[in-house]
Design a protein around this motif. Structure first.
Motif, mmCIF file in Angstrom:
data_model
loop_
_atom_site.group_PDB
_atom_site.id
_atom_site.type_symbol
_atom_site.label_atom_id
_atom_site.label_comp_id
_atom_site.label_asym_id
_atom_site.label_seq_id
_atom_site.Cartn_x
_atom_site.Cartn_y
_atom_site.Cartn_z
ATOM 1 N N ILE A 3 -17.271 -6.047 -32.938
ATOM 2 C CA ILE A 3 -16.611 -6.373 -31.678
ATOM 3 C C ILE A 3 -15.886 -7.704 -31.813
ATOM 4 N N GLY A 4 -14.661 -7.759 -31.340
ATOM 5 C CA GLY A 4 -13.885 -8.994 -31.306
ATOM 6 C C GLY A 4 -13.406 -9.279 -29.895
ATOM 7 N N ILE A 5 -13.262 -10.548 -29.583
ATOM 8 C CA ILE A 5 -12.743 -10.972 -28.280
ATOM 9 C C ILE A 5 -11.563 -11.897 -28.534
ATOM 10 N N ILE A 6 -10.409 -11.554 -27.992
ATOM 11 C CA ILE A 6 -9.228 -12.410 -28.107
ATOM 12 C C ILE A 6 -9.041 -13.102 -26.766
ATOM 13 N N GLY A 7 -9.275 -14.408 -26.750
ATOM 14 C CA GLY A 7 -9.213 -15.182 -25.520
ATOM 15 C C GLY A 7 -10.579 -15.746 -25.195
ATOM 16 N N GLY A 12 -12.897 -14.155 -21.359
ATOM 17 C CA GLY A 12 -13.392 -14.064 -22.729
ATOM 18 C C GLY A 12 -14.751 -14.705 -22.906
ATOM 19 N N SER A 13 -14.945 -15.886 -22.331
ATOM 20 C CA SER A 13 -16.224 -16.576 -22.487
ATOM 21 C C SER A 13 -17.349 -15.835 -21.766
ATOM 22 N N ASN A 14 -17.052 -15.234 -20.608
ATOM 23 C CA ASN A 14 -18.085 -14.488 -19.895
ATOM 24 C C ASN A 14 -18.380 -13.146 -20.570
ATOM 25 N N ALA A 65 -8.589 -10.437 -23.754
ATOM 26 C CA ALA A 65 -9.000 -11.257 -22.608
ATOM 27 C C ALA A 65 -8.068 -12.446 -22.449
ATOM 28 N N VAL A 66 -6.793 -12.196 -22.678
ATOM 29 C CA VAL A 66 -5.795 -13.261 -22.594
ATOM 30 C C VAL A 66 -5.132 -13.268 -21.223
ATOM 31 N N ARG A 67 -4.526 -14.401 -20.887
ATOM 32 C CA ARG A 67 -3.738 -14.458 -19.649
ATOM 33 C C ARG A 67 -2.531 -13.542 -19.791
ATOM 34 N N TRP A 68 -2.101 -12.993 -18.656
ATOM 35 C CA TRP A 68 -0.986 -12.053 -18.708
ATOM 36 C C TRP A 68 0.258 -12.688 -19.334
ATOM 37 N N VAL A 69 0.522 -13.931 -19.009
ATOM 38 C CA VAL A 69 1.745 -14.580 -19.517
ATOM 39 C C VAL A 69 1.700 -14.775 -21.022
ATOM 40 N N ASP A 70 0.496 -14.700 -21.622
ATOM 41 C CA ASP A 70 0.363 -14.891 -23.064
ATOM 42 C C ASP A 70 0.191 -13.586 -23.827
ATOM 43 N N ALA A 71 0.051 -12.472 -23.113
ATOM 44 C CA ALA A 71 -0.342 -11.214 -23.755
ATOM 45 C C ALA A 71 0.655 -10.765 -24.823
ATOM 46 N N GLU A 72 1.920 -10.761 -24.512
ATOM 47 C CA GLU A 72 2.900 -10.284 -25.489
ATOM 48 C C GLU A 72 2.946 -11.200 -26.703
ATOM 49 N N LYS A 73 2.920 -12.511 -26.474
ATOM 50 C CA LYS A 73 2.993 -13.474 -27.572
ATOM 51 C C LYS A 73 1.791 -13.340 -28.500
ATOM 52 N N VAL A 74 0.604 -13.191 -27.933
ATOM 53 C CA VAL A 74 -0.620 -13.139 -28.736
ATOM 54 C C VAL A 74 -0.808 -11.772 -29.386
ATOM 55 N N LEU A 75 -0.726 -10.709 -28.608
ATOM 56 C CA LEU A 75 -0.997 -9.372 -29.123
ATOM 57 C C LEU A 75 0.173 -8.814 -29.927
ATOM 58 N N GLY A 76 1.387 -9.169 -29.513
ATOM 59 C CA GLY A 76 2.566 -8.591 -30.146
ATOM 60 C C GLY A 76 2.785 -9.017 -31.579
ATOM 61 N N ARG A 77 2.163 -10.106 -32.006
ATOM 62 C CA ARG A 77 2.365 -10.567 -33.386
ATOM 63 C C ARG A 77 1.322 -10.022 -34.358
ATOM 64 N N LEU A 78 0.366 -9.267 -33.845
ATOM 65 C CA LEU A 78 -0.674 -8.707 -34.703
ATOM 66 C C LEU A 78 -0.199 -7.396 -35.335
ATOM 67 N N PRO A 79 -0.748 -7.027 -36.509
ATOM 68 C CA PRO A 79 -0.302 -5.794 -37.179
ATOM 69 C C PRO A 79 -0.759 -4.544 -36.452
ATOM 70 N N ASN A 80 -0.287 -3.400 -36.939
ATOM 71 C CA ASN A 80 -0.638 -2.116 -36.338
ATOM 72 C C ASN A 80 -2.153 -1.953 -36.259
ATOM 73 N N TRP A 81 -2.610 -1.338 -35.176
ATOM 74 C CA TRP A 81 -4.046 -1.276 -34.908
ATOM 75 C C TRP A 81 -4.736 -0.096 -35.566
ATOM 76 N N ASN A 82 -3.979 0.864 -36.052
ATOM 77 C CA ASN A 82 -4.539 1.958 -36.865
ATOM 78 C C ASN A 82 -5.731 2.666 -36.216
ATOM 79 N N GLY A 83 -5.611 2.956 -34.931
ATOM 80 C CA GLY A 83 -6.627 3.749 -34.258
ATOM 81 C C GLY A 83 -7.831 2.979 -33.760
ATOM 82 N N ARG A 84 -7.867 1.658 -33.979
ATOM 83 C CA ARG A 84 -8.981 0.889 -33.448
ATOM 84 C C ARG A 84 -8.858 0.782 -31.926
ATOM 85 N N ILE A 85 -9.926 0.359 -31.286
ATOM 86 C CA ILE A 85 -9.993 0.360 -29.819
ATOM 87 C C ILE A 85 -9.641 -1.014 -29.276
#
Length: 214
Positions: A3-7, A12-14, A65-85
């Motif tokens: 399990i990973g938490i982004i944010g 995220g902390s809770n 668990a990122v703020r909406w204004v940061d979602a594209e910047k943070v998630l959009g730069r990550l590689p393809n998720w290949n079926g992960r959840i």
């Protein structure tokens, strides 16, 4: 299952706290790097470790668990998720500077709460998030309750209801297991097209409702 938490903000902390309470291992991350999370992981104990965003994003199940204004910047730069959840815990709201004109805008019904809704052009939040995580199996969950009550899933001799929705039955089943393991009562709202809208803050009809299963 990892399990990973982004944010590492309020959500995220809770999330990390409720996992730690049950001894469930997870990697939490933020844009400032693992060193900035030292005090949080010390508080939570051995089951929660700090990592980079890339390390958290490599897990089998990743909480966004990122703020909406940061979602594209943070998630959009990550590689393809290949079926992960990816568990989408975001809501399309923007937090306001209390000294800004927006904070006192009489046209904004949410100004008193320090937020305003983001115009998604007729789309719902997970529909947008899905575009940022190509190849992921997206499940909407952990977004409709006040984040401050998340560390207390069991109250009043019952369990807080946690809504979830998604288009992949296998992904939903795995997220349901986490919901149950952390002490909540899961309620499946169906597909993202249905449930994603029902439970999304700020205007979803099930948003912010704190139901207790006795």
């Amino acid at each position: 299952m990892s399990i990973g938490i982004i944010g590492s903000g309020a959500l995220g902390s809770n999330l990390a706290r409720i996992l730690a309470k049950k001894g469930i291992a997870a990697t939490i991350s933020n844009s400032r790097g693992p060193a900035s999370l030292a005090s949080l992981v010390e508080e939570l104990g051995a089951s929660i470790r700090a990592g980079t965003v890339e390390e958290a994003a490599s897990a089998d199940i990743v909480f966004a668990a990122v703020r909406w204004v940061d979602a594209e910047k943070v998630l959009g730069r990550l590689p393809n998720w290949n079926g992960r959840i990816v568990v989408d815990g975001t809501n399309p709201v923007e937090f306001l500077d209390p000294n800004s004109p927006d904070a006192n805008d009489p046209r904004n019904p949410l100004a008193a709460y320090g937020i305003k809704a983001v115009d998604l052009g007729g789309k719902y939040s997970s529909q947008v998030i899905r575009q940022y995580v190509p190849g992921a199996r997206v499940v909407k969950a952990f977004n409709h309750l006040d984040v401050n009550v998340l560390p207390e899933p069991e109250v009043s001799a019952g369990k807080r209801v946690l809504f979830y929705s998604g288009d992949d039955a296998g992904a939903k089943a795995e997220v349901r297991q986490i919901i149950e393991a952390t002490g909540f009562f899961p309620v499946d709202l169906g597909t993202l097209d249905v449930g994603g809208q029902l439970a999304s803050l700020p205007f979803g009809p099930l948003a912010a409702h704190n139901f207790i299963k006795i």
